[in-house]
Design a protein around this motif. Structure first.
Motif, PDB file in Angstrom:
ATOM      1  N   ALA A 341      67.220 -19.031  44.635  1.00 56.73           N
ATOM      2  CA  ALA A 341      65.986 -18.237  44.726  1.00 56.73           C
ATOM      3  C   ALA A 341      64.829 -18.971  44.046  1.00 56.73           C
ATOM      4  N   SER A 342      65.111 -19.669  42.942  1.00 54.49           N
ATOM      5  CA  SER A 342      64.054 -20.427  42.260  1.00 54.49           C
ATOM      6  C   SER A 342      63.539 -21.575  43.120  1.00 54.49           C
ATOM      7  N   GLN A 343      64.352 -22.000  44.100  1.00 51.30           N
ATOM      8  CA  GLN A 343      63.964 -23.085  45.001  1.00 51.30           C
ATOM      9  C   GLN A 343      63.398 -22.556  46.327  1.00 51.30           C
ATOM     10  N   GLY A 344      63.150 -21.264  46.383  1.00 54.05           N
ATOM     11  CA  GLY A 344      62.546 -20.683  47.582  1.00 54.05           C
ATOM     12  C   GLY A 344      63.522 -20.459  48.721  1.00 54.05           C
ATOM     13  N   VAL A 345      64.830 -20.503  48.435  1.00 56.28           N
ATOM     14  CA  VAL A 345      65.856 -20.223  49.456  1.00 56.28           C
ATOM     15  C   VAL A 345      66.462 -18.870  49.087  1.00 56.28           C
ATOM     16  N   TYR A 346      66.283 -17.881  49.971  1.00 54.88           N
ATOM     17  CA  TYR A 346      66.570 -16.508  49.574  1.00 54.88           C
ATOM     18  C   TYR A 346      67.769 -15.856  50.245  1.00 54.88           C
ATOM     19  N   ASP A 347      68.248 -16.423  51.354  1.00 54.39           N
ATOM     20  CA  ASP A 347      69.376 -15.782  52.025  1.00 54.39           C
ATOM     21  C   ASP A 347      70.032 -16.741  53.006  1.00 54.39           C
ATOM     22  N   ALA A 348      71.168 -16.289  53.577  1.00 56.14           N
ATOM     23  CA  ALA A 348      71.947 -17.134  54.488  1.00 56.14           C
ATOM     24  C   ALA A 348      71.162 -17.495  55.741  1.00 56.14           C
ATOM     25  N   ALA A 349      70.316 -16.573  56.201  1.00 52.89           N
ATOM     26  CA  ALA A 349      69.552 -16.835  57.421  1.00 52.89           C
ATOM     27  C   ALA A 349      68.573 -17.983  57.251  1.00 52.89           C
ATOM     28  N   ARG A 350      68.163 -18.249  56.011  1.00 52.08           N
ATOM     29  CA  ARG A 350      67.198 -19.327  55.747  1.00 52.08           C
ATOM     30  C   ARG A 350      67.863 -20.532  55.055  1.00 52.08           C
ATOM     31  N   LEU A 351      69.172 -20.489  54.840  1.00 53.34           N
ATOM     32  CA  LEU A 351      69.867 -21.562  54.133  1.00 53.34           C
ATOM     33  C   LEU A 351      70.158 -22.716  55.092  1.00 53.34           C
ATOM     34  N   PRO A 352      69.669 -23.936  54.805  1.00 50.01           N
ATOM     35  CA  PRO A 352      69.899 -25.054  55.725  1.00 50.01           C
ATOM     36  C   PRO A 352      71.362 -25.470  55.864  1.00 50.01           C
ATOM     37  N   THR A 353      72.132 -25.482  54.778  1.00 50.23           N
ATOM     38  CA  THR A 353      73.549 -25.810  54.870  1.00 50.23           C
ATOM     39  C   THR A 353      74.324 -25.097  53.762  1.00 50.23           C
ATOM     40  N   GLY A 354      75.403 -24.444  54.156  1.00 49.99           N
ATOM     41  CA  GLY A 354      76.228 -23.748  53.184  1.00 49.99           C
ATOM     42  C   GLY A 354      77.091 -24.677  52.350  1.00 49.99           C
ATOM     43  N   ALA A 355      77.132 -25.971  52.696  1.00 45.93           N
ATOM     44  CA  ALA A 355      77.965 -26.920  51.948  1.00 45.93           C
ATOM     45  C   ALA A 355      77.549 -27.010  50.485  1.00 45.93           C
ATOM     46  N   VAL A 356      76.279 -26.709  50.188  1.00 43.25           N
ATOM     47  CA  VAL A 356      75.784 -26.843  48.811  1.00 43.25           C
ATOM     48  C   VAL A 356      76.241 -25.707  47.910  1.00 43.25           C
ATOM     49  N   LEU A 357      76.615 -24.564  48.467  1.00 43.93           N
ATOM     50  CA  LEU A 357      76.861 -23.373  47.660  1.00 43.93           C
ATOM     51  C   LEU A 357      77.994 -23.560  46.651  1.00 43.93           C
ATOM     52  N   PRO A 358      79.209 -23.948  47.082  1.00 37.20           N
ATOM     53  CA  PRO A 358      80.277 -24.108  46.088  1.00 37.20           C
ATOM     54  C   PRO A 358      80.009 -25.244  45.113  1.00 37.20           C
ATOM     55  N   VAL A 359      79.313 -26.288  45.563  1.00 39.28           N
ATOM     56  CA  VAL A 359      78.996 -27.411  44.670  1.00 39.28           C
ATOM     57  C   VAL A 359      78.129 -26.938  43.511  1.00 39.28           C
ATOM     58  N   ILE A 360      77.064 -26.219  43.823  1.00 40.22           N
ATOM     59  CA  ILE A 360      76.152 -25.740  42.782  1.00 40.22           C
ATOM     60  C   ILE A 360      76.864 -24.735  41.872  1.00 40.22           C
ATOM     61  N   TYR A 394      75.353 -34.115  55.273  1.00 41.61           N
ATOM     62  CA  TYR A 394      76.217 -32.972  55.545  1.00 41.61           C
ATOM     63  C   TYR A 394      76.249 -32.573  57.023  1.00 41.61           C
ATOM     64  N   GLU A 395      75.801 -33.471  57.897  1.00 41.73           N
ATOM     65  CA  GLU A 395      75.915 -33.182  59.324  1.00 41.73           C
ATOM     66  C   GLU A 395      77.362 -33.285  59.788  1.00 41.73           C
ATOM     67  N   ASN A 396      78.158 -34.098  59.097  1.00 47.85           N
ATOM     68  CA  ASN A 396      79.569 -34.279  59.437  1.00 47.85           C
ATOM     69  C   ASN A 396      80.397 -34.264  58.162  1.00 47.85           C
ATOM     70  N   SER A 397      81.674 -33.927  58.304  1.00 52.13           N
ATOM     71  CA  SER A 397      82.616 -33.966  57.174  1.00 52.13           C
ATOM     72  C   SER A 397      82.008 -33.324  55.937  1.00 52.13           C
ATOM     73  N   SER A 398      81.355 -32.190  56.102  1.00 53.30           N
ATOM     74  CA  SER A 398      80.590 -31.628  54.988  1.00 53.30           C
ATOM     75  C   SER A 398      81.475 -31.251  53.808  1.00 53.30           C
ATOM     76  N   ALA A 399      82.698 -30.772  54.056  1.00 56.24           N
ATOM     77  CA  ALA A 399      83.562 -30.372  52.945  1.00 56.24           C
ATOM     78  C   ALA A 399      83.977 -31.573  52.104  1.00 56.24           C
ATOM     79  N   SER A 400      84.419 -32.656  52.752  1.00 60.92           N
ATOM     80  CA  SER A 400      84.854 -33.838  51.993  1.00 60.92           C
ATOM     81  C   SER A 400      83.683 -34.503  51.295  1.00 60.92           C
ATOM     82  N   ARG A 401      82.518 -34.477  51.910  1.00 61.46           N
ATOM     83  CA  ARG A 401      81.346 -35.090  51.280  1.00 61.46           C
ATOM     84  C   ARG A 401      80.826 -34.212  50.138  1.00 61.46           C
ATOM     85  N   ALA A 402      80.902 -32.906  50.300  1.00 61.58           N
ATOM     86  CA  ALA A 402      80.527 -32.011  49.204  1.00 61.58           C
ATOM     87  C   ALA A 402      81.452 -32.247  48.011  1.00 61.58           C
TER      88      ALA A 402
END
Length: 613
Positions: A341-360, A394-402
């Motif tokens: 939210a501090s980065q201006g990303v507020y929900d799943a509909a506006r999230l560019p890639t979910g790969a970042v969520l578990p990493v953060i 994160y266009e490919n192999s997003s889990a292994s790259r995350a």
């Protein structure tokens, strides 16, 4: 009516391919057009080259063209040279066979599919350890060239461990394969008088044969891959066939991975994962704005146990440790939501890639609640986040790259005195391997309501800058965005009339529905005047700046009869200038964000944005 057995019949992909090729299999027109996104296509193709089981498809037998029960069409892009006799209608399985057919010709406009083989990857950091399908986004630069150029160059692709998936096409592709191999390896062939020519020639021919053998082995696997089918006889009444089609599309609810892990947690740890999930929902009410809580639980827990956040990693997790880590999980997800939210990303509909969520979320295990170090650590998380939005990592192999990025970030965070020398070890922050998107790439980004990473990233830049509504001046926030719509800045109807593509992220602004409803087909100038009448020109200009939209460019956008080629050319020129200007400003903001800095709106508008390609 006597129905035949529902036993599934075997059929190879090679047979399906040749049925499509000769026009004997068609689709009822009531079926929706192809709808799979690139992630589902990649996943399907991975299943095929890995020779994993796949569900059945459903066909209706047809007794010749004159007895078709439904008006039909060919599978997308399949145009047989000679119309054959239709023997079957594909009732269920369209998306799979369409993806297969199109991938075998690699004829998608905005992506090209390859097979990645780690044995042939010559780069210092390999893209992975296993063979897999690799998708590369494509776009056209201002000179009309299809980018990136390397994706059409056999040498460059093989150096990356890639070869076009179209080489796996059933049928005779001997000449195509030989030509590709020659182009991919020509540079390795030694001259006769070159030092060590014999050894180099042996290595050269060995590599060619190994690549050829691997491709031919995969070709055989693809041709004989079994895609079974259920068959309805041609005597099946139309209404029965439709009912079976509806049932197969809506009644299937297989056991999920989460259901399996729930049972394991209860048997091993004596805890109810459902109860823990309910408590997490109560303690971290904002986390579910970004993804299903159960998905966040599994993927973040996997990282907390140093496992890849994919199905294999989740299955291999120690279920007792999953429960023992619950405090770290809960705290991490709560802070992850606040950070986004501090980065201006507020929900799943506006999230560019979910790969970042578990990493953060998993990184917060090493970040304190307060103090200077939290600020330092979150600056690095910002660099990571925006790099994920505006590179192709994160266009490919997003889990292994995350997972690889998380391991590197974790190593950095364990040293509170970390500096740039440590940060350079994080793969996604290596600008040589993962450069930020150019203006040409940004200009090619599609409509952000879809799943495109860069398209949604562009919207995220504007919401970071508050993206104030054109009419009511409300800044972007979670509650406010629920009332907003994806609005064409140059109206869709206007551009369609001139046959100019309109579904581009740079032609989009998030504004409230009331503002959107009154715009219609009007020239940009006309609806600007209406806003100005209410609020004044300077106020409207300032609101548009928060979207990185140049008011003065739109103020010039007035067009007459679009039957006049001169008016169409003026519209085309104005639209291109608008896109390039906005792309330049977005790129400038991204440079700040991916460097851990806050872009200053005044700085972004100090001078016209430079379009760097």
């Amino acid at each position: 009516m006597s129905m035949q057995s529902s036993k599934a019949h075997d059929r190879s992909l090679g047979e399906w391919f040749h049925d499509i090729q000769r026009g004997s299999i068609k689709l009822p027109r009531f079926q929706r057009m192809e709808s799979w996104d690139r992630n589902r296509i990649t996943s399907f193709l991975d299943t095929v080259i890995s020779n994993l089981p796949m569900g059945v498809v459903l066909i209706l037998q047809v007794d010749g063209n004159e007895n078709e029960k439904f008006v039909s069409r060919h599978i997308s892009t399949a145009k047989p040279e000679k119309e054959g006799t239709v023997t079957q209608h594909l009732l269920d399985g369209q998306q799979r066979l369409t993806a297969f057919w199109r991938a075998m010709y690699n004829n998608y406009e905005k992506e090209t599919y390859f097979v990645y083989h780690p044995d042939f990857d010559r780069r210092p950091e390999k893209a992975g350890d296993e063979m897999q399908v690799f998708m590369k986004s494509r776009w056209h630069n201002k000179d009309g060239k299809r980018m990136p150029l390397w994706a059409d160059d056999p040498k460059s692709t093989l150096d990356r461990g890639l070869f076009p998936i179209s080489l796996l096409r059933p049928g005779d592709v001997t000449q195509e394969l030989s030509s590709w191999l020659v182009e991919a390896t020509r540079h390795l062939e030694p001259l006769d008088d070159e030092e060590g020519a014999l050894a180099k020639f042996k290595a050269y021919t060995a590599l060619r044969e190994k690549v050829r053998d691997e491709i031919n082995s995969l070709r055989e696997g693809v041709a004989y891959f079994n895609l079974p089918y259920l068959s309805l006889p041609s005597s099946t009444p139309k209404e029965i066939a439709l009912q079976v089609f509806i049932n197969m599309n809506t009644n299937s609810k297989p056991l999920s991975l989460y259901d399996i892990i729930v049972a394991e947690v209860e048997s091993v740890a004596g805890s109810s994962l459902h109860d823990l999930e309910a408590k997490l929902d109560s303690h971290c009410p904002y986390a579910k704005r970004y993804a299903e809580l159960r998905d966040l639980i599994l993927s973040t827990s996997a990282l907390l146990q140093d496992k890849v956040p994919n199905n294999r990693g989740m299955i291999e997790m120690n279920k007792q440790v999953l429960v023992d880590n619950w405090h770290h999980l809960e705290r991490g997800l709560e802070r992850m939501a606040a950070f986004l939210a501090s980065q201006g990303v507020y929900d799943a509909a506006r999230l560019p890639t979910g790969a970042v969520l578990p990493v953060i979320a998993a990184c917060y295990e090493l970040i304190p609640d307060v103090g200077d170090y939290r600020g330092k650590a979150e600056t690095l998380l910002q660099r990571y986040l925006w790099s994920a939005f505006f590179t192709d990592r994160y266009e490919n192999s997003s889990a292994s790259r995350a997972y690889a990025d998380f391991k590197a970030l974790k190593s950095v965070f364990q040293n509170q005195q970390f500096d740039e020398t440590h940060i350079k070890q994080v793969p996604i922050l290596d600008r040589d391997q993962y450069p930020l998107a150019t203006t040409d790439e940004l200009m090619a980004a599609g409509w952000p309501k879809g799943m495109g990473i860069e398209a949604r990233g562009i919207m995220a830049v504007t919401t970071y800058l508050e993206a104030r509504d054109f009419a009511d001046n409300q800044p972007a926030s979670y509650d406010n965005l629920q009332k907003r719509e994806y609005h064409h800045i140059f109206p869709d109807a206007l551009l369609q009339e001139a046959e100019i593509p309109s579904l581009l992220a740079l032609n989009c602004a998030l504004i409230t529905w009331k503002t959107n409803r009154v715009i219609g087909r009007k020239d940009p100038l006309d609806y600007l005047r209406e806003r100005v009448d209410w609020a004044g020109e300077d106020t409207v200009r300032q609101r548009m700046k928060t979207h990185l939209i140049d008011y003065d460019q739109l103020a010039r956008a007035e067009y007459g009869d679009l039957q006049d080629p001169a008016e169409v050319e003026k519209l085309r020129k104005d639209f291109d200038e608008f896109l390039r200007d906005r792309a330049g400003r977005v790129a400038k903001a991204v440079e700040y964000l991916a460097d851990g800095k806050a872009p200053d709106l005044h700085e972004l508008w100090k001078a016209p944005a430079e379009a760097e390609s």
